[in-house]
Design a protein around this motif. Sequence first.
Motif, PDB file in Angstrom:
ATOM      1  N   ALA A   8       0.822  -1.207   0.000  1.00 35.25           N
ATOM      2  CA  ALA A   8       0.000   0.000   0.000  1.00 35.25           C
ATOM      3  C   ALA A   8       0.854   1.254   0.000  1.00 35.25           C
ATOM      4  CB  ALA A   8      -0.936  -0.007   1.215  1.00 35.25           C
ATOM      5  N   ASP A   9       1.908   1.252   0.795  1.00 37.01           N
ATOM      6  CA  ASP A   9       2.778   2.418   0.873  1.00 37.01           C
ATOM      7  C   ASP A   9       3.421   2.715  -0.487  1.00 37.01           C
ATOM      8  OD1 ASP A   9       4.096   4.045   3.377  1.00 37.01           O
ATOM      9  OD2 ASP A   9       5.472   3.931   1.658  1.00 37.01           O
ATOM     10  N   SER A  10       3.822   1.680  -1.194  1.00 36.82           N
ATOM     11  CA  SER A  10       4.452   1.852  -2.495  1.00 36.82           C
ATOM     12  C   SER A  10       3.440   2.302  -3.548  1.00 36.82           C
ATOM     13  CB  SER A  10       5.110   0.539  -2.932  1.00 36.82           C
ATOM     14  OG  SER A  10       5.629   0.635  -4.242  1.00 36.82           O
ATOM     15  N   ILE A  11       2.295   1.632  -3.591  1.00 36.11           N
ATOM     16  CA  ILE A  11       1.281   1.943  -4.609  1.00 36.11           C
ATOM     17  C   ILE A  11       0.721   3.350  -4.427  1.00 36.11           C
ATOM     18  CG2 ILE A  11      -1.047   1.338  -5.379  1.00 36.11           C
ATOM     19  CD1 ILE A  11      -0.257  -1.606  -4.642  1.00 36.11           C
ATOM     20  N   LEU A  12       0.526   3.759  -3.175  1.00 29.67           N
ATOM     21  CA  LEU A  12      -0.092   5.053  -2.887  1.00 29.67           C
ATOM     22  C   LEU A  12       0.931   6.172  -2.712  1.00 29.67           C
ATOM     23  CD1 LEU A  12      -2.831   3.814  -0.374  1.00 29.67           C
ATOM     24  CD2 LEU A  12      -3.067   4.271  -2.826  1.00 29.67           C
ATOM     25  N   ASP A  13       2.224   5.845  -2.883  1.00 28.33           N
ATOM     26  CA  ASP A  13       3.288   6.848  -2.755  1.00 28.33           C
ATOM     27  C   ASP A  13       3.121   7.616  -1.439  1.00 28.33           C
ATOM     28  OD1 ASP A  13       5.531   8.269  -3.462  1.00 28.33           O
ATOM     29  OD2 ASP A  13       4.447   9.739  -4.679  1.00 28.33           O
ATOM     30  N   ALA A  14       3.086   6.839  -0.341  1.00 23.48           N
ATOM     31  CA  ALA A  14       2.732   7.392   0.972  1.00 23.48           C
ATOM     32  C   ALA A  14       3.929   7.859   1.794  1.00 23.48           C
ATOM     33  CB  ALA A  14       1.937   6.354   1.767  1.00 23.48           C
ATOM     34  N   PHE A  15       5.094   7.972   1.192  1.00 27.05           N
ATOM     35  CA  PHE A  15       6.289   8.524   1.850  1.00 27.05           C
ATOM     36  C   PHE A  15       6.700   7.739   3.098  1.00 27.05           C
ATOM     37  CE2 PHE A  15       3.477  11.992   0.366  1.00 27.05           C
ATOM     38  CZ  PHE A  15       4.157  12.329  -0.803  1.00 27.05           C
ATOM     39  N   GLY A  16       6.318   6.459   3.196  1.00 30.07           N
ATOM     40  CA  GLY A  16       6.667   5.654   4.363  1.00 30.07           C
ATOM     41  C   GLY A  16       5.709   5.803   5.530  1.00 30.07           C
ATOM     42  N   VAL A  17       4.682   6.622   5.354  1.00 29.36           N
ATOM     43  CA  VAL A  17       3.751   6.867   6.465  1.00 29.36           C
ATOM     44  C   VAL A  17       2.961   5.603   6.816  1.00 29.36           C
ATOM     45  CG1 VAL A  17       1.738   8.192   7.216  1.00 29.36           C
ATOM     46  CG2 VAL A  17       3.560   9.313   5.911  1.00 29.36           C
ATOM     47  N   ILE A  18       2.491   4.877   5.788  1.00 28.51           N
ATOM     48  CA  ILE A  18       1.720   3.660   6.049  1.00 28.51           C
ATOM     49  C   ILE A  18       2.596   2.604   6.730  1.00 28.51           C
ATOM     50  CG2 ILE A  18       0.493   1.739   4.965  1.00 28.51           C
ATOM     51  CD1 ILE A  18      -0.546   3.692   2.889  1.00 28.51           C
ATOM     52  N   LEU A  19       3.838   2.479   6.277  1.00 20.26           N
ATOM     53  CA  LEU A  19       4.761   1.536   6.907  1.00 20.26           C
ATOM     54  C   LEU A  19       5.028   1.913   8.358  1.00 20.26           C
ATOM     55  CD1 LEU A  19       7.384   0.935   4.081  1.00 20.26           C
ATOM     56  CD2 LEU A  19       5.887  -0.774   5.114  1.00 20.26           C
ATOM     57  N   ALA A  20       5.177   3.211   8.622  1.00 23.34           N
ATOM     58  CA  ALA A  20       5.417   3.665   9.989  1.00 23.34           C
ATOM     59  C   ALA A  20       4.208   3.371  10.874  1.00 23.34           C
ATOM     60  CB  ALA A  20       5.738   5.159   9.999  1.00 23.34           C
ATOM     61  N   ALA A  21       3.000   3.594  10.334  1.00 25.91           N
ATOM     62  CA  ALA A  21       1.788   3.324  11.111  1.00 25.91           C
ATOM     63  C   ALA A  21       1.645   1.840  11.406  1.00 25.91           C
ATOM     64  CB  ALA A  21       0.562   3.832  10.357  1.00 25.91           C
ATOM     65  N   ALA A  22       2.089   0.997  10.462  1.00 22.05           N
ATOM     66  CA  ALA A  22       1.951  -0.451  10.640  1.00 22.05           C
ATOM     67  C   ALA A  22       2.794  -0.968  11.792  1.00 22.05           C
ATOM     68  CB  ALA A  22       2.335  -1.168   9.350  1.00 22.05           C
ATOM     69  N   LYS A  23       3.876  -0.264  12.120  1.00 26.18           N
ATOM     70  CA  LYS A  23       4.751  -0.712  13.202  1.00 26.18           C
ATOM     71  C   LYS A  23       4.048  -0.700  14.550  1.00 26.18           C
ATOM     72  CE  LYS A  23       9.017   0.819  10.936  1.00 26.18           C
ATOM     73  NZ  LYS A  23      10.178   1.747  11.024  1.00 26.18           N
ATOM     74  N   HIS A  24       2.969   0.052  14.655  1.00 21.53           N
ATOM     75  CA  HIS A  24       2.258   0.160  15.932  1.00 21.53           C
ATOM     76  C   HIS A  24       1.105  -0.831  16.044  1.00 21.53           C
ATOM     77  CE1 HIS A  24       4.490   3.803  16.958  1.00 21.53           C
ATOM     78  NE2 HIS A  24       4.286   4.192  15.712  1.00 21.53           N
ATOM     79  N   LEU A  25       0.918  -1.676  15.006  1.00 25.89           N
ATOM     80  CA  LEU A  25      -0.173  -2.641  15.039  1.00 25.89           C
ATOM     81  C   LEU A  25       0.278  -3.907  15.756  1.00 25.89           C
ATOM     82  CD1 LEU A  25      -1.543  -2.254  11.417  1.00 25.89           C
ATOM     83  CD2 LEU A  25      -2.483  -1.299  13.522  1.00 25.89           C
ATOM     84  N   THR A  26       0.470  -3.787  17.034  1.00 31.16           N
ATOM     85  CA  THR A  26       0.970  -4.913  17.818  1.00 31.16           C
ATOM     86  C   THR A  26      -0.110  -5.592  18.631  1.00 31.16           C
ATOM     87  OG1 THR A  26       1.540  -3.414  19.620  1.00 31.16           O
ATOM     88  CG2 THR A  26       3.254  -3.907  18.002  1.00 31.16           C
ATOM     89  N   ARG A  27      -1.314  -5.046  18.619  1.00 32.49           N
ATOM     90  CA  ARG A  27      -2.390  -5.627  19.414  1.00 32.49           C
ATOM     91  C   ARG A  27      -3.624  -5.787  18.558  1.00 32.49           C
ATOM     92  NH1 ARG A  27      -1.194  -4.854  25.103  1.00 32.49           N
ATOM     93  NH2 ARG A  27       0.701  -3.672  25.284  1.00 32.49           N
ATOM     94  N   ARG A  28      -4.423  -6.755  18.900  1.00 29.85           N
ATOM     95  CA  ARG A  28      -5.590  -7.084  18.106  1.00 29.85           C
ATOM     96  C   ARG A  28      -6.760  -7.398  19.020  1.00 29.85           C
ATOM     97  NH1 ARG A  28      -5.516 -11.692  13.431  1.00 29.85           N
ATOM     98  NH2 ARG A  28      -7.468 -11.124  12.450  1.00 29.85           N
ATOM     99  N   LYS A  29      -7.832  -6.683  18.838  1.00 28.02           N
ATOM    100  CA  LYS A  29      -8.972  -6.829  19.730  1.00 28.02           C
ATOM    101  C   LYS A  29      -9.520  -8.250  19.698  1.00 28.02           C
ATOM    102  CE  LYS A  29     -13.462  -4.774  20.754  1.00 28.02           C
ATOM    103  NZ  LYS A  29     -14.461  -3.786  20.343  1.00 28.02           N
ATOM    104  N   GLY A  30      -9.717  -8.811  20.895  1.00 26.51           N
ATOM    105  CA  GLY A  30     -10.333 -10.124  21.002  1.00 26.51           C
ATOM    106  C   GLY A  30      -9.393 -11.289  20.824  1.00 26.51           C
ATOM    107  N   LEU A  31      -8.141 -11.039  20.424  1.00 27.27           N
ATOM    108  CA  LEU A  31      -7.170 -12.116  20.277  1.00 27.27           C
ATOM    109  C   LEU A  31      -6.067 -11.926  21.293  1.00 27.27           C
ATOM    110  CD1 LEU A  31      -6.730 -12.517  16.410  1.00 27.27           C
ATOM    111  CD2 LEU A  31      -8.141 -13.870  17.954  1.00 27.27           C
ATOM    112  N   ALA A  32      -5.841 -12.932  22.124  1.00 26.61           N
ATOM    113  CA  ALA A  32      -4.771 -12.841  23.104  1.00 26.61           C
ATOM    114  C   ALA A  32      -3.418 -12.923  22.406  1.00 26.61           C
ATOM    115  CB  ALA A  32      -4.910 -13.968  24.132  1.00 26.61           C
TER     116      ALA A  32
END
Length: 292
Positions: A82-106
Amino acid sequence: MTHGTDSMDSPVYGTFGNGSGRSPEPEPQYSLKMFGEVVKTFRKRARLTQEQFAPLVGYSPETVASVEQGRRLPPPDFAERADSILDAFGVILAAAKHLTRRKGLASWFRQWAELELSALSLYTYECRLIPGLLQTAAYARTLFADQLPPLADEQIEAQLAARLERQRLLRDRPNTAFSFILEEHLFLRDLGGEEVTRELLDHILDLSELRNVNIQIMPLVLHHHAGLDGPMQLLETPDHQWFGYLEGQKYGQFVSDPGVISALQMRCANMRSQALSLDDSKSLMRRMRGAR
């Protein structure tokens, strides 16, 4: 809670705290919605609809919608594409680094759940209960309500929502081959009552009509059985690596050792030959459905 597996290169077994998956408290949702908003903002900036963006990133419009709405963790390669296709300047990749938790899954289950999102094939044998990917809401709610120590209502709802969302894999991943071997006695137990079992049989029969889903029943009376060591799951990744997952009362084991994987594959192959054929399994489920 222990974490013996921090990467895909772990030696033999990685142990996750409470492998049963039915008693750990789910971790809260932190940044899924924020990540989804970031993706949606850059998609709109590129003047792409979800339907136009989906084939570019390699996933279905439904998956894109789920990610943007914060209802699911993005597949492992989604952020980079997504970051490459949308030319997002690394913002999407940076946001993905914080996806360490998932609701309802231990946390113990997260590593396996993330692998499921991109698996080429997934094999499951169960002898204790209907696998989560095949459960109805009523059946799953019965399992959660019967947990000890008891769960609070909000915990039950969080786990139920996560389980139902995970079930989208069967339809969102039409190129993934799902194979299930289920013991006949799982239906004879009537967990939750006859109406719950009747609905469960209807649901599983419907799923068995999907081209990417094979469901076989292991008959109640059988002179030889290759799965007596207990339930197992096997998974093949896009780069053709195989991993396994074994579940017990309190601990789950992530398996990466090739020798152990080979033994599990041998057992799974034998069980597929010992179980009823696909057509005979459907016939048996229809007969069990008619008896209720």
